[in-house]
Design a protein around this motif. Structure first.
Motif, short mmCIF file in Angstrom:
data_model
loop_
_atom_site.label_atom_id
_atom_site.label_comp_id
_atom_site.label_asym_id
_atom_site.label_seq_id
_atom_site.Cartn_x
_atom_site.Cartn_y
_atom_site.Cartn_z
N SER A 69 39.15 -16.21 63.91
CA SER A 69 40.07 -16.26 65.05
C SER A 69 41.09 -17.37 64.82
CB SER A 69 39.32 -16.53 66.36
OG SER A 69 38.42 -15.48 66.64
N PHE A 70 42.34 -17.06 65.08
CA PHE A 70 43.43 -18.01 64.86
C PHE A 70 44.46 -17.87 65.97
CE2 PHE A 70 41.80 -16.38 60.86
CZ PHE A 70 41.53 -17.52 60.13
N SER A 71 45.37 -18.80 65.98
CA SER A 71 46.61 -18.61 66.75
C SER A 71 47.75 -18.85 65.78
CB SER A 71 46.69 -19.57 67.93
OG SER A 71 46.68 -20.92 67.48
N ASP A 72 48.78 -18.00 65.85
CA ASP A 72 49.87 -18.17 64.91
C ASP A 72 50.81 -19.27 65.40
OD1 ASP A 72 51.50 -17.13 66.87
OD2 ASP A 72 52.05 -15.33 65.76
N LEU A 73 51.90 -19.46 64.67
CA LEU A 73 52.79 -20.58 64.97
C LEU A 73 53.54 -20.41 66.29
CD1 LEU A 73 54.11 -21.09 61.34
CD2 LEU A 73 52.35 -22.38 62.53
N ARG A 74 53.46 -19.22 66.87
CA ARG A 74 54.07 -18.97 68.18
C ARG A 74 53.03 -18.93 69.29
NH1 ARG A 74 59.02 -20.62 67.25
NH2 ARG A 74 60.19 -19.32 65.75
N GLY A 75 51.77 -19.20 68.94
CA GLY A 75 50.71 -19.25 69.94
C GLY A 75 50.03 -17.93 70.22
N HIS A 76 50.32 -16.91 69.42
CA HIS A 76 49.68 -15.61 69.62
C HIS A 76 48.24 -15.65 69.10
CE1 HIS A 76 53.50 -13.97 70.83
NE2 HIS A 76 54.05 -14.31 69.66
N ARG A 77 47.34 -15.08 69.86
CA ARG A 77 45.93 -15.03 69.47
C ARG A 77 45.73 -13.95 68.41
NH1 ARG A 77 40.89 -16.25 71.94
NH2 ARG A 77 39.24 -15.54 70.51
N ILE A 78 45.08 -14.31 67.29
CA ILE A 78 44.85 -13.36 66.18
C ILE A 78 43.36 -13.35 65.83
CG2 ILE A 78 45.35 -12.81 63.76
CD1 ILE A 78 48.03 -14.19 64.11
N GLU A 79 42.77 -12.16 65.84
CA GLU A 79 41.37 -11.99 65.45
C GLU A 79 41.32 -11.10 64.21
OE1 GLU A 79 38.62 -11.08 68.77
OE2 GLU A 79 40.44 -11.17 69.99
N VAL A 80 40.51 -11.50 63.24
CA VAL A 80 40.37 -10.72 62.00
C VAL A 80 39.19 -9.76 62.15
CG1 VAL A 80 40.04 -10.82 59.50
CG2 VAL A 80 41.30 -12.66 60.68
N ILE A 81 39.49 -8.47 62.20
CA ILE A 81 38.44 -7.45 62.25
C ILE A 81 37.99 -7.11 60.84
CG2 ILE A 81 37.87 -5.10 63.00
CD1 ILE A 81 40.14 -5.42 65.10
N TYR A 82 38.98 -6.92 59.95
CA TYR A 82 38.71 -6.63 58.54
C TYR A 82 39.82 -7.27 57.72
CZ TYR A 82 38.58 -3.86 54.20
OH TYR A 82 38.55 -3.47 52.88
#
Length: 455
Positions: free
Chosen positions: A17-30
């Protein structure tokens, strides 16, 4: 450096789980399939960005600006990149429609880089100097020992046991494949392939390749046609080895007779000898000179052995194989280790030592059973190969001793072969990232990673 990030992303060591440089939540499924050809680094990744699932490619760079240096901005293959992973954020990346590609920055602490630098391939380490690298002088390079030696105590016993069991099977399959490759190169001639394997085994490392070349260049059908005549059998062996020259040892009656016989046979069958300079003698004791090994090989052929059927009859039994490999160097070779030299006396051993015969079981018999198992699908034959290695005492050499110093004991040849394989195919070749020991140490360090964008 990108190699490191590929490794971390592929094995999910950067997190899920991350947040990008604009604050968007990113989850890695694959994380995607690692692509080693042209195009983005990971294909068909599945991500969830602010609750919405995306399928596309992931590109990884040391610096974000490498996107332009590598020409990705003008390559349509990169239009469907859905995530850009970088070590240094020095620019933003836009698609052709001016939409910004999500980008995360993974910051790696010095301790992790130090562990990686000790384990990574040498050609990967040069790139570490570009970003917060540790002192390169602090990293010892010794290809004769494990690069993870200083951290080896951190590796759990279960991890050690599982990896060594895998390596023991990998080693025997590695050698079995060599026999199958011989058979393929020889047009499916299984008996000739086994002969090549045996000859290479009699080279005992130092002269393994010359013995292999000799056996590849000496058709067994010719040898078997003359196998009832020891002198002719020896002439074929020594002649093809390039060791017979009629201008040498003119006062040695045995040598002259070999030269005459080989000259006749070479003309009859169109044989061509190998280059005699290929044979090695450095630090070799008289009883281990290639001449005596060749004499023993000739003796085995003279006794009418059919190698594959003899190995089958032994059925992987240790004592039966000891007897099978008990050929003797008799006659001229009972007191000679080379041509033309004065007899060395009667102190030369006539037959192979038990240790040498053990090595033939390890390098010839066990791979034979495993290769046969692969050809026939007979799992029992495969187990026979492993059981044979379990019945053979462990090899004793500098490699085994170095592992023993790290706490890895070797009760039998199955384990010693695993340790030799680990050294030869992983440690020496710098394949630490493909080794479970190296992988464990990196994963342990990765547990402490603090990615600047992680959640």
């Amino acid at each position: 450096m990108e190699l490191l990030y590929h490794y971390l992303w592929h094995h999910r060591m950067l997190g899920r789980s991350f947040s990008d440089l604009r604050g968007h939540r990113i989850e890695v499924i694959y994380p995607g399939r690692h692509n080693e050809d042209a195009g983005p680094d990971f294909a068909n990744a599945r991500l969830r960005i602010d609750g919405r699932e995306w399928i596309g490619n992931v590109e990884i760079h040391v610096r974000a600006s490498d996107w332009f240096r590598h020409g990705h901005d003008s390559d349509p293959a990169y239009d469907n990149v859905i995530l850009h992973v970088v070590a240094i954020d020095d620019t933003r990346i836009l698609r052709k429609n001016n939409e910004e590609i999500p980008q995360i920055t993974a910051a790696l602490p010095p301790n992790f880089l130090l562990t990686y630098a000790a384990l990574a391939p040498d050609n990967a380490n040069s790139s570490l100097t570009s970003v917060d690298s540790p002192d390169r002088k602090a990293i010892a390079r010794n290809l004769n020992s494990a690069r993870c030696a200083s951290r080896f105590a951190d590796i759990p016993q279960l991890t050690r046991k599982d990896w060594l069991e895998t390596l023991s099977v990998e080693r025997i399959h590695f050698k079995a494949q060599r026999l199958l490759d011989y058979s393929r190169k020889l047009g499916g001639d299984w008996e000739q392939a086994v002969f090549v394997m045996l000859a290479r085994g009699l080279g005992f490392g130092l002269n393994g390749i010359p013995f292999e070349m000799l056996a590849m260049n000496l058709p067994l059908r010719i040898v078997y046609h003359h196998a009832d005549n020891l002198l002719q059998t020896e002439a074929l062996i020594f002649g093809q080895a390039g060791m017979l020259d009629g201008s040498n040892h003119i006062f040695d009656e045995y040598y002259r007779r070999l030269c005459i016989e080989y000259g006749f046979l070479a003309r009859k069958y169109g044989l061509h000898p190998m280059n005699v300079s290929l044979w090695k003698y450095a630090r070799t004791r008289p009883q281990n000179f290639p001449h005596r090994r060749l004499a023993i090989l000739a003796r085995a052929l003279y006794e009418g052995i059919r190698f594959s059927s003899s190995l089958e009859e032994a059925a992987g039994d240790y004592e039966a194989l000891l007897r099978l490999f008990s050929w003797k160097a008799e006659g001229y070779w009972s007191n000679h280790f080379d041509f033309g030299r004065d007899p060395s006396g009667s102190d030369l051993p006539l037959s192979l030592s038990r240790g040498s015969r053990n090595l033939l079981m390890i390098n010839v018999a066990a791979p034979f059973y495993m290769a046969h198992a692969q050809l026939t699908g007979d799992l029992e034959r495969g187990e026979r190969a492993l059981d044979l290695l379990r019945s053979i005492p462990s090899e004793k050499n500098s490699i085994i001793k170095s592992w023993e110093q790290l706490g890895l004991t070797s009760p039998d040849a199955l384990r010693s072969q695993a340790l030799i394989h680990l050294h030869d195919e992983y440690c020496v070749k710098g394949q630490c990232l493909q080794c479970r020991f190296g992988h464990f140490l990196l994963r342990k360090e990765a547990a402490t990673l603090s990615c600047a964008t992680g959640i």
